[in-house]
Design an enzyme around this catalytic site. Structure first.
Site, short mmCIF file in Angstrom:
data_model
loop_
_atom_site.label_atom_id
_atom_site.label_comp_id
_atom_site.label_asym_id
_atom_site.label_seq_id
_atom_site.Cartn_x
_atom_site.Cartn_y
_atom_site.Cartn_z
N HIS A 195 0.86 -1.20 0.00
CA HIS A 195 0.00 0.00 0.00
C HIS A 195 0.89 1.24 0.00
O HIS A 195 1.60 1.49 0.98
CB HIS A 195 -0.90 -0.01 1.24
CG HIS A 195 -1.84 -1.18 1.27
ND1 HIS A 195 -3.12 -1.14 0.77
CD2 HIS A 195 -1.66 -2.46 1.72
CE1 HIS A 195 -3.70 -2.33 0.92
NE2 HIS A 195 -2.84 -3.15 1.49
N LEU A 196 0.86 1.99 -1.09
CA LEU A 196 1.73 3.18 -1.20
C LEU A 196 1.01 4.47 -0.80
O LEU A 196 1.64 5.50 -0.66
CB LEU A 196 2.30 3.29 -2.62
CG LEU A 196 3.31 2.21 -3.00
CD1 LEU A 196 3.82 2.42 -4.42
CD2 LEU A 196 4.48 2.16 -2.02
N HIS B 280 -2.69 -12.58 1.31
CA HIS B 280 -2.26 -12.78 2.71
C HIS B 280 -3.01 -13.89 3.47
O HIS B 280 -3.78 -13.63 4.40
CB HIS B 280 -2.32 -11.49 3.51
CG HIS B 280 -3.50 -10.60 3.27
ND1 HIS B 280 -4.79 -11.04 3.27
CD2 HIS B 280 -3.58 -9.26 3.03
CE1 HIS B 280 -5.60 -10.03 3.04
NE2 HIS B 280 -4.89 -8.94 2.89
N ASP C 72 2.48 -6.86 2.40
CA ASP C 72 1.29 -6.08 2.78
C ASP C 72 1.72 -4.81 3.52
O ASP C 72 1.07 -4.38 4.47
CB ASP C 72 0.30 -6.89 3.62
CG ASP C 72 -1.11 -6.29 3.61
OD1 ASP C 72 -1.36 -5.33 2.85
OD2 ASP C 72 -1.96 -6.76 4.38
N PHE D 157 -6.11 -0.85 10.66
CA PHE D 157 -5.34 -2.10 10.51
C PHE D 157 -4.11 -1.85 9.64
O PHE D 157 -4.19 -1.12 8.65
CB PHE D 157 -6.20 -3.16 9.82
CG PHE D 157 -7.34 -3.70 10.64
CD1 PHE D 157 -7.13 -4.77 11.50
CD2 PHE D 157 -8.61 -3.16 10.54
CE1 PHE D 157 -8.20 -5.30 12.25
CE2 PHE D 157 -9.67 -3.68 11.27
CZ PHE D 157 -9.46 -4.75 12.13
N ASN E 85 -4.76 -6.61 9.33
CA ASN E 85 -5.81 -7.47 8.82
C ASN E 85 -5.32 -8.21 7.57
O ASN E 85 -4.92 -7.56 6.62
CB ASN E 85 -7.04 -6.62 8.45
CG ASN E 85 -8.27 -7.47 8.30
OD1 ASN E 85 -8.25 -8.66 8.61
ND2 ASN E 85 -9.32 -6.90 7.77
O1 DOR Z 1 -3.79 -4.56 7.53
C1 DOR Z 1 -4.29 -4.15 6.51
N1 DOR Z 1 -4.01 -2.93 6.04
N2 DOR Z 1 -5.13 -4.93 5.85
C2 DOR Z 1 -5.83 -4.50 4.78
O2 DOR Z 1 -6.56 -5.25 4.24
C3 DOR Z 1 -5.70 -3.11 4.33
C4 DOR Z 1 -4.43 -2.53 4.74
C5 DOR Z 1 -4.41 -1.06 4.65
O3 DOR Z 1 -4.76 -0.48 3.59
O4 DOR Z 1 -3.99 -0.41 5.63
ZN ZN Z 2 -5.87 -7.22 2.64
ZN ZN Z 3 -3.17 -5.16 1.79
#
Ligand code: DOR
Ligand code: ZN
Ligand code: ZN
Ligand code: ZN
Length: 380
Positions: free
Chosen positions: A19-20, A189, A262, A280, A235
């Site tokens: 996630h950037l 994941h 992740d 999360f 998550n």
């Molecule tokens: O831990 C998580 N972070 N799980 C996700 O599904 C989304 C991600 C986030 O975008 O922060």
């Molecule tokens: Zn996810």
């Molecule tokens: Zn993710």
């Protein structure tokens, strides 16, 4: 001249789940800071998730990210397209146009497509374009209001737990839909024993399914959570020791194909809201290789080749990407790793804009020291 004597010289690591945060959440991370964090971790190719604002659901947003990555980024960035417009689960995005724009697949990470019909339509459309569906698996009705897994930690603190079925129900559903549509379904994941079982079974039946696992789900269980600290909240959540054992075995026997981080940066303010209210996610890039090298290779459980393969050749094979220097004509993507020096994870050395990791203070070995992406030294 680079002196790599005594070091590991590996193909650049590939991370198919990151996630950037740009566009929209630049206070957490930007393409500039996120790609530098990736470079520090030895990654030279990363695939970014579409839960940005705007969501990656149009050609314009794909182009925005590609342009930013070229001008401000230091490693190769490949975007995923979102399965539904604005992540709302109501209307499919223009898969053909997004493919044309260069996405590597379609995903719903962070929300999950709740309607089976919507997922079936998405899979059929992706299959017709020869593209994969990458699904984050969760039944939202089972997750609501919970911050940690159902297990010892939740019990001790009187918290509602996220049950394993919330994940496995979607894996089971999506495996069946993949069989029906013929799509390549890639499971995000994997964190539970039940999911591993379902994926193993699906592979035995020749269903086109692949899967990924994160370092934190391989090295931590819910019993390691020290207290109500949101830097341990992600998550899927940290599961029980039994689940950790199952995902390790799943990776070892090929049920799970690759390792992804992740990488999910969140600001300190957001994480300070506490276990129940904080978002999360934890950082991934900068500790991934040292964690796994220290836990599984130094101890003799895995060979170095196994670990490197699951972070390079395997993801490249599954997603049809070039890697390392094995493809004639492509500029070098190389990571040089110091396998000897033990070093503590220091908060002040974190390159990511955010600092949300449970691994501060851990003493690890296997630190990337030089990263070369597309022929340029991007970390040293
Ligand atoms: O831990 C998580 N972070 N799980 C996700 O599904 C989304 C991600 C986030 O975008 O922060
Ligand atoms: Zn996810
Ligand atoms: Zn993710
Ligand atoms: Zn799902």
């Amino acid at each position: 001249v680079l002196d790599a004597s005594g070091k590991l010289v590996a193909p650049g690591f590939i991370d198919m789940h990151v996630h950037l945060r740009e566009p929209g959440f630049e206070h957490k991370e930007t393409i500039a800071t996120g790609t530098r964090s990736a470079a520090r971790g030895g990654f030279t190719t990363i695939a970014c998730m579409p839960n940005t604002r705007p969501v990656i659901d149009t050609v314009d947003t794909v182009n925005y990210i590609k342009d930013k990555a070229e001008t401000e980024g230091v490693v190769r960035v490949i975007p995923y397209g979102c399965i539904t417009k604005n992540e709302l689960g109501r209307e499919l995005t223009d898969f053909a146009a997004l493919k044309e724009a260069g996405v590597v697949g379609y995903t719903d990470d962070g929300v999950g497509v709740q309607s089976a019909q919507m997922m079936k339509d998405a899979m059929a459309l992706a299959a017709s374009l020869g593209m994969p569906i990458i699904a984050h698996c969760e039944d939202n009705t089972l997750v609501e209001g919970a911050a940690v897994t159902e297990g010892a930690f939740a019990k001790k603190h009187g918290l509602k737990g996220i049950p394993n079925e919330s994940e496995a129900i979607h894996v089971g559903r999506d495996v069946l839909l993949a069989e029906a549509t013929g799509v390549h379904y890639h499971v995000c994941h994997v964190s539970t024993e039940q999911s591993v079982r379902l994926i193993r079974h699906a592979k035995q039946f020749g269903i086109k399914v692949t899967a990924e696992v994160c370092p934190h789900h391989l090295v931590l269980s819910d019993e390691d959570i020290p207290g109500m600290d949101a830097n341990w909240k992600m998550n899927p959540p940290l599961r029980t020791p039994r689940d950790v054992q199952a995902v390790i075995e799943g990776l070892e026997d090929g049920t799970i194909d690759m390792i992804v981080t992740d990488h999910a940066p969140h600001s300190e303010e957001e994480k300070e809201k506490g276990m129940q209210l904080a978002p999360f996610g934890i950082l991934g890039f900068e500790t991934a290789f040292p964690l796994l090298y220290s836990k599984f290779v130094v101890t003799g459980k895995w060979t170095l080749g196994f670990l490197v393969d699951r972070m390079t050749a395997k993801p490249a094979d599954v997603f049809g990407l070039p890697y390392g220097t094995l493809h004639a004509g492509s500029a070098a993507d190389i990571t040089i790793v110091d396998l000897e020096t033990e070093q503590e994870v220091l908060k002040e050395e974190i390159v990511s804009k955010s600092k949300n990791t449970p691994f501060i203070g851990w003493k690890l070995q296997g630190w990337p020291v030089t990263t070369i992406a597309s022929g340029n030294i991007v970390w040293s």
